[in-house]
Design a protein around this motif. Structure first.
Motif, PDB file in Angstrom:
ATOM      1  N   VAL A  15       1.006  -1.122  -0.009  1.00  0.00           N
ATOM      2  CA  VAL A  15      -0.019  -0.059  -0.047  1.00  0.00           C
ATOM      3  C   VAL A  15       0.954   1.240  -0.026  1.00  0.00           C
ATOM      4  O   VAL A  15       0.580   2.278  -0.693  1.00  0.00           O
ATOM      5  CB  VAL A  15      -1.047   0.030   1.108  1.00  0.00           C
ATOM      6  N   ALA A  16       2.026   1.144   0.746  1.00  0.00           N
ATOM      7  CA  ALA A  16       2.969   2.452   0.957  1.00  0.00           C
ATOM      8  C   ALA A  16       3.424   2.543  -0.485  1.00  0.00           C
ATOM      9  O   ALA A  16       3.614   3.754  -0.911  1.00  0.00           O
ATOM     10  CB  ALA A  16       4.074   2.007   2.021  1.00  0.00           C
ATOM     11  N   ALA A  17       3.996   1.635  -1.263  1.00  0.00           N
ATOM     12  CA  ALA A  17       4.324   1.661  -2.404  1.00  0.00           C
ATOM     13  C   ALA A  17       3.587   2.479  -3.448  1.00  0.00           C
ATOM     14  O   ALA A  17       4.062   3.317  -4.240  1.00  0.00           O
ATOM     15  CB  ALA A  17       5.041   0.476  -3.266  1.00  0.00           C
ATOM     16  N   ASP A  18       2.355   1.944  -3.535  1.00  0.00           N
ATOM     17  CA  ASP A  18       1.196   2.330  -4.319  1.00  0.00           C
ATOM     18  C   ASP A  18       0.924   3.900  -4.041  1.00  0.00           C
ATOM     19  O   ASP A  18       0.936   4.828  -4.900  1.00  0.00           O
ATOM     20  CB  ASP A  18       0.012   1.780  -4.134  1.00  0.00           C
ATOM     21  N   THR A  19       1.057   4.277  -2.847  1.00  0.00           N
ATOM     22  CA  THR A  19       0.674   5.691  -2.418  1.00  0.00           C
ATOM     23  C   THR A  19       1.943   6.558  -2.940  1.00  0.00           C
ATOM     24  O   THR A  19       1.432   7.645  -3.533  1.00  0.00           O
ATOM     25  CB  THR A  19       0.548   5.698  -0.781  1.00  0.00           C
ATOM     26  N   VAL A  20       3.058   6.178  -2.740  1.00  0.00           N
ATOM     27  CA  VAL A  20       4.063   6.989  -3.093  1.00  0.00           C
ATOM     28  C   VAL A  20       4.328   7.112  -4.678  1.00  0.00           C
ATOM     29  O   VAL A  20       4.404   8.296  -5.163  1.00  0.00           O
ATOM     30  CB  VAL A  20       5.426   6.208  -2.611  1.00  0.00           C
ATOM     31  N   LEU A 113       5.907   4.342   8.775  1.00  0.00           N
ATOM     32  CA  LEU A 113       7.072   4.819   8.538  1.00  0.00           C
ATOM     33  C   LEU A 113       7.821   4.289   7.079  1.00  0.00           C
ATOM     34  O   LEU A 113       8.741   4.891   6.572  1.00  0.00           O
ATOM     35  CB  LEU A 113       7.952   4.122   9.837  1.00  0.00           C
ATOM     36  N   ILE A 114       7.414   3.048   6.743  1.00  0.00           N
ATOM     37  CA  ILE A 114       7.777   2.712   5.632  1.00  0.00           C
ATOM     38  C   ILE A 114       7.552   3.353   4.263  1.00  0.00           C
ATOM     39  O   ILE A 114       8.204   3.880   3.516  1.00  0.00           O
ATOM     40  CB  ILE A 114       7.409   1.051   5.253  1.00  0.00           C
ATOM     41  N   LYS A 115       6.217   3.947   4.310  1.00  0.00           N
ATOM     42  CA  LYS A 115       5.736   4.837   3.382  1.00  0.00           C
ATOM     43  C   LYS A 115       6.556   5.927   3.307  1.00  0.00           C
ATOM     44  O   LYS A 115       6.876   6.540   2.149  1.00  0.00           O
ATOM     45  CB  LYS A 115       4.320   5.206   3.743  1.00  0.00           C
ATOM     46  N   GLN A 116       6.900   6.729   4.450  1.00  0.00           N
ATOM     47  CA  GLN A 116       7.687   7.969   4.457  1.00  0.00           C
ATOM     48  C   GLN A 116       9.049   7.534   4.133  1.00  0.00           C
ATOM     49  O   GLN A 116       9.848   8.626   3.177  1.00  0.00           O
ATOM     50  CB  GLN A 116       7.788   8.382   5.775  1.00  0.00           C
ATOM     51  N   MET A 118       9.927   5.254   1.554  1.00  0.00           N
ATOM     52  CA  MET A 118       9.861   5.268   0.409  1.00  0.00           C
ATOM     53  C   MET A 118       9.669   6.859  -0.365  1.00  0.00           C
ATOM     54  O   MET A 118      10.115   6.983  -1.452  1.00  0.00           O
ATOM     55  CB  MET A 118       8.629   4.421  -0.141  1.00  0.00           C
ATOM     56  N   ARG A 119       8.871   7.330   0.420  1.00  0.00           N
ATOM     57  CA  ARG A 119       8.641   8.950  -0.351  1.00  0.00           C
ATOM     58  C   ARG A 119      10.033   9.540  -0.279  1.00  0.00           C
ATOM     59  O   ARG A 119      10.399  10.346  -1.367  1.00  0.00           O
ATOM     60  CB  ARG A 119       7.799   9.776   0.715  1.00  0.00           C
ATOM     61  N   LYS A 120      11.054   9.455   0.810  1.00  0.00           N
ATOM     62  CA  LYS A 120      12.072  10.027   0.606  1.00  0.00           C
ATOM     63  C   LYS A 120      13.103   9.680  -0.423  1.00  0.00           C
ATOM     64  O   LYS A 120      13.474  10.249  -1.369  1.00  0.00           O
ATOM     65  CB  LYS A 120      13.030   9.798   1.947  1.00  0.00           C
ATOM     66  N   LEU A 121      13.043   8.480  -0.803  1.00  0.00           N
ATOM     67  CA  LEU A 121      13.854   7.604  -1.759  1.00  0.00           C
ATOM     68  C   LEU A 121      13.283   8.111  -3.356  1.00  0.00           C
ATOM     69  O   LEU A 121      13.905   8.368  -4.053  1.00  0.00           O
ATOM     70  CB  LEU A 121      13.616   6.132  -1.861  1.00  0.00           C
ATOM     71  N   THR A 122      11.995   8.001  -3.152  1.00  0.00           N
ATOM     72  CA  THR A 122      11.164   8.577  -4.709  1.00  0.00           C
ATOM     73  C   THR A 122      11.637   9.980  -4.828  1.00  0.00           C
ATOM     74  O   THR A 122      11.701  10.204  -5.983  1.00  0.00           O
ATOM     75  CB  THR A 122       9.608   8.394  -4.171  1.00  0.00           C
ATOM     76  N   ASN A 123      11.536  10.918  -3.880  1.00  0.00           N
ATOM     77  CA  ASN A 123      11.864  12.357  -4.123  1.00  0.00           C
ATOM     78  C   ASN A 123      13.420  12.414  -4.817  1.00  0.00           C
ATOM     79  O   ASN A 123      13.716  13.266  -5.585  1.00  0.00           O
ATOM     80  CB  ASN A 123      11.600  13.193  -2.780  1.00  0.00           C
TER      81      ASN A 123
END
Length: 387
Positions: A15-20, A113-116, A118-123
């Protein structure tokens, strides 16, 4: 107490991966994404093959009963280097874990926390693509550094499309995008008629991460576009050193002081082309032109000037830019991780590895990725300048 395993968290992780993948990352869904679960190390290369322009046209005529030799076609290889191996580490002490479990929030908090992470890496990947697009463009096609490009109309998009099409870029496959920051998109958002379904031609553009489609260009937004800081080359003394023909990719400059940096927009007197510098140099040196080089000839001893600092809107075809991703390298005998999971988000194409490490009354989850970006086809990238 249930032992911590990544299997317990798998649903939250996906779910985190999809959101990011659906955040304001306009470059990632617009470029070619090369990703799989094969492991790679920082510094490894991804290779692509490129064909040169076809040989000269040949006359067809009757002749001897033999097959002509033909003209050999050049096929060259080019590499994209994986330049980043980054991770976000999430430690969790026993006391904090117990508090979260007793409150019934443990899996949810870890998922967030995992979502955040992934967000950091994605950015970080998005920011790399923004720089690659800016520095990899062949020319600036429209706009000015002291104005918003879409404050009153969308003419700049038509000019950008014209630049790409003149360079041979496909324009009927729906793969051209313009990626801008939120401030630049304001002028488009305030043109209400453009958001009517009968005008936009579709009601599902938002589901595709597309703000709007104009002139066959998908308009996207990114939170990782920053102002280009120009070099310090003086505006009065730099001159071209010799005349250069159409297609030249290296223009000699002398007599100047200061620097030209990659991404600078360079003007040469009596030459109506806004050149994007492919690389930088100090004082005298060679201005390297991306892609197929100059589209107009230059003369000797003509003044060379830099345009002001600017905020880019990058317009490009999907095949012009690539993001390559792999799972990070691990020793052949393994490391101290007690569990691991590779997440490949089918929507965004992003590949993350999640690894779980345990220690003395503490655990640590690491979210990691290896990636690199490259502008393969500068002829199919152009810049709209703004502020």
């Amino acid at each position: 107490m249930t032992a911590l395993t990544l299997t317990n968290l798998a649903n939250d992780i996906y779910v985190a991966a999809d959101t990011v993948g659906r955040e304001l990352t306009g470059f990632i869904p617009a470029v070619t994404t090369n990703s799989d679960s094969t492991r790679a190390a920082k510094g490894d290369n991804v290779t692509a093959a490129f064909t040169a322009e076809a040989g000269a046209l040949q006359e067809i005529g009757e002749g001897a009963m033999s097959v002509p030799e033909g003209i050999a076609q050049a096929v060259t290889g080019s590499t994209l280097q994986l330049t980043n191996a980054k991770a976000v580490q999430i430690p969790m002490g026993a006391e904090k874990e117990m508090q979260l479990r007793n409150a019934g929030h443990y899996e949810t908090v870890y998922g967030d926390l995992i979502k955040q992470a992934m967000r950091k890496l994605t950015n970080a990947m998005e920011a790399d693509l923004a720089v690659a697009a800016k520095n990899g463009a062949r020319f600036a096609s429209a706009g000015a550094a002291d104005a918003k490009p879409f404050a009153s109309n969308l003419d700049a998009l038509a000019l950008a499309r014209n630049e790409l099409v003149n360079a041979g870029c496909p324009d009927k496959d729906g793969q051209i995008s313009a990626v801008m920051n939120n401030a630049t998109s304001f002028g488009i958002r305030t043109t209400d008629s453009l958001f009517n379904a009968n005008t936009a031609g579709s009601t599902d553009v938002r589901e595709q991460g597309i703000l709007l489609n104009v002139h066959g260009i998908n308009l996207r937004e990114s939170g990782q576009i920053s102002t280009h800081v120009k070099g310090t080359l003086t505006t009065s003394t730099p001159l071209t050193d010799g005349a250069d023909v159409v297609g030249e990719t290296s223009v000699a400059i002398n007599g100047g002081n200061g620097t030209i940096v990659a991404g600078d927009i360079v003007n040469i007197a009596n030459s109506s082309q806004r050149i994007v510098a492919a690389s930088g140099f100090t004082d005298a040196g060679n201005l390297v032109v991306n892609g197929s080089g100059l589209k107009a000839a230059t003369a000797n001893d003509k003044a060379v000037t830099l345009e002001a600092a600017y905020v880019p809107t990058s317009v490009f075809h999907r095949n012009a830019l690539e993001l390559a991703m792999r799972a990070p390298a691990v020793p052949s005998v393994g490391d101290s991780a007690v569990d691991s999971l590779i997440v490949n988000d089918p929507f965004s194409g992003l590949v993350f590895e999640i690894r779980l490490y345990t220690g003395y009354r503490k655990s640590l989850i690491e979210v990691a990725a290896v990636w690199g970006v490259k502008a393969w086809k500068s002829d199919f990238i152009t810049t709209i300048v703004g502020n």
